[in-house]
Enzyme design. Structure first.
Site, PDB file in Angstrom:
ATOM      1  N   ARG A  30      -0.880   5.097  13.195  1.00  0.00           N
ATOM      2  CA  ARG A  30       0.264   4.860  14.075  1.00  0.00           C
ATOM      3  C   ARG A  30      -0.132   5.092  15.519  1.00  0.00           C
ATOM      4  O   ARG A  30      -0.958   5.958  15.808  1.00  0.00           O
ATOM      5  CB  ARG A  30       1.427   5.808  13.719  1.00  0.00           C
ATOM      6  N   ARG A  64       0.836  -1.201   0.000  1.00  0.00           N
ATOM      7  CA  ARG A  64       0.000   0.000   0.000  1.00  0.00           C
ATOM      8  C   ARG A  64       0.864   1.243   0.000  1.00  0.00           C
ATOM      9  O   ARG A  64       2.025   1.233   0.346  1.00  0.00           O
ATOM     10  CB  ARG A  64      -0.905   0.006   1.240  1.00  0.00           C
ATOM     11  N   LYS A 101       4.957  -6.494  11.641  1.00  0.00           N
ATOM     12  CA  LYS A 101       4.168  -6.787  10.442  1.00  0.00           C
ATOM     13  C   LYS A 101       4.554  -8.134   9.844  1.00  0.00           C
ATOM     14  O   LYS A 101       5.714  -8.390   9.539  1.00  0.00           O
ATOM     15  CB  LYS A 101       4.350  -5.676   9.406  1.00  0.00           C
TER      16      LYS A 101
END
Length: 318
Positions: A315, A116, A181
């Site tokens: 975030r 993305r 991630k």
């Protein structure tokens, strides 16, 4: 022939040029030409006089027949490529010729894998899962609200089936393990807003990454092999694809609403204060889950705000 050569070298052991030639039914010169192609794919290997050739790392190549045998859901086409710029781009170019079909592509390596917000997705040869699935929708682009979140849920469910604990979701479509991630998702759409459209659902899942592989990753990352080293790459690919196909089936029938609570329970930022960056502005507030469309509910100093997915970043407040 390159596929056959890679299958012979996949054990990470030394094989002489003579042995490789005999098993492939070609000359040693022909073997050497195929070995040069490994350089083009950035596959590290060694050549030692008197021993032969070996890959630096043992690899498990994707086997389409083995993956297909483990699927319980309908899939019309499954293709495994050695090398491609991007599995999403590859399928997007083929979309118009495959209306109504479920067409999955996996690759051993991506030269220009994409995440993305225009980011690169690091895609070394034979280590991770690079998967794209083409699906047609009759309700048009308007019917796709929440699909990216459902895709992330499909990844999470696949990981749970594979015995992975501590998986969390990050809005709008990332998958995390222990705060790092593990997988990313990219959806690309072509078609009409209120009529037929096609979606390419791209999933990148880290299985095995070295520090050298990950030099260009600009955030904390996780890989499945550090959690469960014994996992088979083909098993992971099959379970992931099967869960994704099932999730698409469910989404086409029911939309996102049935997943609303499920997502919120696994959101790594649920009830936490976050900063949302995008569109040249910054929002700050506490995450209060998602609505029936999959939009983020943010409690800010202005009250309850709805944040739509797009080129944004979420975030935590440090």
């Amino acid at each position: 022939m390159l596929n056959q050569l890679l299958n012979l070298l996949a054990d990470g052991q030394f094989h002489s040029g003579e042995e490789l030639g005999e098993r492939l039914g070609v000359s040693r010169a022909a073997v050497w030409k195929q070995l040069k192609k490994l350089d083009e794919l950035d596959i590290p290997y060694s050549s030692v006089k008197g021993k032969g050739y070996r890959l630096h790392d043992e690899i498990e190549l994707l086997q389409p027949e083995q993956i297909r045998m483990q699927l319980s859901q309908r899939l019309d086409i499954l293709e495994v490529l050695l090398d491609v710029d991007s599995t999403n781009s590859y399928l997007f170019q083929k979309a118009s010729d495959h209306m109504g079909k479920r067409y999955a592509v996996m690759a051993e390596k991506q030269a220009a894998g994409r995440g993305r917000r225009g980011r690169q997705w690091v895609s070394p040869f034979g280590k991770n899962i690079y998967l794209s699935l083409l699906v047609s929708f009759s309700g048009g682009i308007a019917a796709l609200e929440g699909l990216s979140l459902v895709t992330a849920i499909a990844v999470e469910r696949a990981l749970v089936k594979l015995g992975i604990d501590g998986i969390g979701l990050k809005w709008p479509n990332d998958v995390y393990a222990d705060g790092k991630k593990l997988a990313g998702i990219l959806l690309e759409v072509t078609g009409e807003y209120n009529s037929h459209c096609q979606v390419v659902i791209g999933v990148g899942l880290n299985l095995s990454l070295s520090d050298k592989d990950a030099e260009d990753i600009g955030q904390p990352w996780a890989a499945l092999k550090t959690i469960r080293p014994e996992l088979s790459r083909n098993q992971v690919a099959a379970v992931l694809l099967d869960e994704l196909l099932q999730a698409v089936d469910e989404f086409q029938k029911q939309g996102f609403a049935p997943y609303q609570q499920y997502w919120s329970e696994r959101d790594i930022f649920h009830h936490q204060e976050v900063v949302i960056l995008g569109g040249g502005e910054e929002k700050r507030g506490v995450v209060k889950g998602v609505n029936r469309k999959g939009e983020l509910m943010l409690h800010s100093d202005k009250g309850m705000e709805v944040v739509m997915a797009g080129e944004i970043s979420v975030r935590p407040v440090s």
